[in-house]
Design a protein around this motif. Structure first.
Motif, short mmCIF file in Angstrom:
data_model
loop_
_atom_site.label_atom_id
_atom_site.label_comp_id
_atom_site.label_asym_id
_atom_site.label_seq_id
_atom_site.Cartn_x
_atom_site.Cartn_y
_atom_site.Cartn_z
N UNK A 129 10.30 -2.47 -0.58
CA UNK A 129 9.94 -2.07 0.79
C UNK A 129 8.48 -1.62 0.86
N UNK A 130 8.05 -0.87 -0.17
CA UNK A 130 6.65 -0.45 -0.20
C UNK A 130 5.71 -1.64 -0.30
N UNK A 131 6.02 -2.57 -1.17
CA UNK A 131 5.16 -3.75 -1.34
C UNK A 131 5.04 -4.51 -0.02
N UNK A 191 -1.36 -2.21 -4.39
CA UNK A 191 -0.54 -3.39 -4.66
C UNK A 191 -0.76 -3.93 -6.07
N UNK A 192 -1.99 -3.86 -6.55
CA UNK A 192 -2.27 -4.36 -7.89
C UNK A 192 -1.88 -5.82 -8.03
N UNK A 193 -0.98 -6.09 -8.94
CA UNK A 193 -0.54 -7.47 -9.17
C UNK A 193 0.41 -7.98 -8.09
N UNK A 194 0.78 -7.11 -7.16
CA UNK A 194 1.73 -7.50 -6.11
C UNK A 194 1.02 -7.93 -4.82
N UNK A 195 -0.29 -8.13 -4.86
CA UNK A 195 -1.02 -8.51 -3.65
C UNK A 195 -0.45 -9.79 -3.06
N UNK A 210 3.16 7.89 7.21
CA UNK A 210 3.36 7.09 6.00
C UNK A 210 2.85 7.86 4.78
N UNK A 211 3.74 8.13 3.87
CA UNK A 211 3.37 8.92 2.69
C UNK A 211 2.46 8.18 1.73
N UNK A 212 2.32 6.87 1.92
CA UNK A 212 1.46 6.10 1.03
C UNK A 212 0.02 6.02 1.51
#
Length: 371
Positions: A16-18, A68-72, A113-115
């Motif tokens: 969900x975050x990604x 996101x790092x590798x999850x872009x 949003x906590x992020x």
């Protein structure tokens, strides 16, 4: 392991975050592109401000990219509202786009949003104020004729629909209904044009009467410095005694130093008041023409279905649908330029317009006479 300096804890991001971060990334990238697109059509200070806003959005973009790092993944499509802003920026210029951007910045999702970092939330809040200031310039430029156009269109839609439905409630002859509608169109358009001309012309006259005579500044070198009546001008315009004395002394010091007298030396506006600029109000003739044309355009819409020989009830229903669509459109435009949610403004205008028409239809049925 993903580290975050905002409000989240260290850990591997959830699905969900990604997904949410990818959406934020796409929106930030698209919003930066909107600001850069707007900057292409501007010069000077406005262009610099828009480019600075684009750079700020790029910083937010980098925040989500880092999380996101590798999850872009592959670039995602931004929200439809952001796509709309990009389309408006390319096709219609800055007024509509900035009004939408103002609303978007005010409705930032980062607040809950906590992020998102606290700085990003604060940035979005300040961005809304920056965009509000830029949008205000465009609103001032179109305020006079735009007001006449929108009010003329809305009045034409509502008043003539109410008139037509009032007649529908009393008679069944399409010929009578059409004649009544066209008469209402002409009478209303002329009345609106005359009223708009008088209103705008009177407002210009009032503003011009409050604007200092430009010749007065040329007479300042001949004033008695000791009597210092210039101080009275500033006091009359709202300055305190001390402020007026200091301002007058500065003006006379410039005169003694043989510096040119600025026009603003005598045209200081009252303290706390906005500058009076008749050009912002617009032309009475232009406002009258816009009002006439748009009122007539709006008033014609309720009449159109009755031109085609349809049954009175069918034509009345189609007339309400057409007017409802037009009210939603004008309401959305007003909402956009006012910096308020366009859907809410559109629904309000729809409710008010159809409500007025329903009242007159009911009166026509009850009384059995032309309303």
């Amino acid at each position: 392991m993903t580290e975050h300096t905002g409000k989240t804890v260290v850990g591997e991001p959830t699905r969900a975050q990604i997904k949410r971060w990818q959406r934020y990334l796409a929106n930030e990238r698209a919003e930066a592109a909107v600001y850069r697109e707007l900057a292409l059509h501007k010069t000077g200070e406005e262009r610099d401000i828009l480019l600075c806003l684009a750079d700020a959005e790029a910083r937010h973009e980098e925040h989500w990219r880092t999380l996101l790092g590798n999850h872009v993944g592959m670039p995602r499509r931004p929200d439809y509202s952001t796509l709309l802003m990009g389309f408006l920026a390319r096709r219609f210029g800055s007024v509509f786009t900035l009004a939408l951007m103002q609303s978007a910045e005010q409705r930032t999702p980062y607040l809950d949003d906590e992020d998102a970092t606290d700085q990003m939330t604060a940035d979005e809040c300040i961005h809304a104020e920056v965009v509000r200031g830029l949008a205000a310039r465009g609103r001032e430029q179109i305020s006079g004729n735009f007001r006449a156009a929108v009010f003329g269109m809305n009045d034409g839609l509502v008043s003539n629909l109410a008139l037509v439905l009032g007649v529908v409630g009393a008679v069944t002859s399409n010929g009578v209904i059409v004649m009544t509608g066209l008469t209402g169109l002409l009478a209303g358009a002329l009345s609106m044009a005359a009223g708009e001309y008088i209103s705008v012309s009177s407002q210009r006259d009032l503003l011009e009467a409050s604007t200092a005579d430009p010749m007065a500044s040329a007479q300042l070198p001949q004033l008695d410095v000791n009597a210092n009546e210039l101080e009275l001008v500033y006091r009359a315009r709202g300055m305190s005694g001390g402020e007026a004395k200091a301002k007058a002394a500065a003006v006379f010091a410039g005169i003694r130093a043989n510096r040119p007298v600025e026009r603003e030396a005598i045209s200081t506006v009252p303290v706390g008041a906005a500058p009076t600029d008749p050009e912002v109000v617009g032309s009475g003739t232009s406002a009258a023409v816009h009002s006439f044309l748009f009122f007539a355009s709006g008033a014609l819409i309720p009449c159109v279905p009755f031109f085609f020989g349809l049954s009175t009830l069918t034509a009345a229903v189609i007339s309400c649908v057409l007017v409802g669509i037009a009210l939603l459109c004008t309401g959305s435009i007003v909402g956009l330029l006012s910096g308020v949610p366009p859907i809410r403004k559109a629904v309000v205008q729809l409710g008010v317009g159809l409500g007025a028409a329903a009242v007159t239809f009911g009166l026509g049925n009850v009384l059995g006479v032309v309303v």
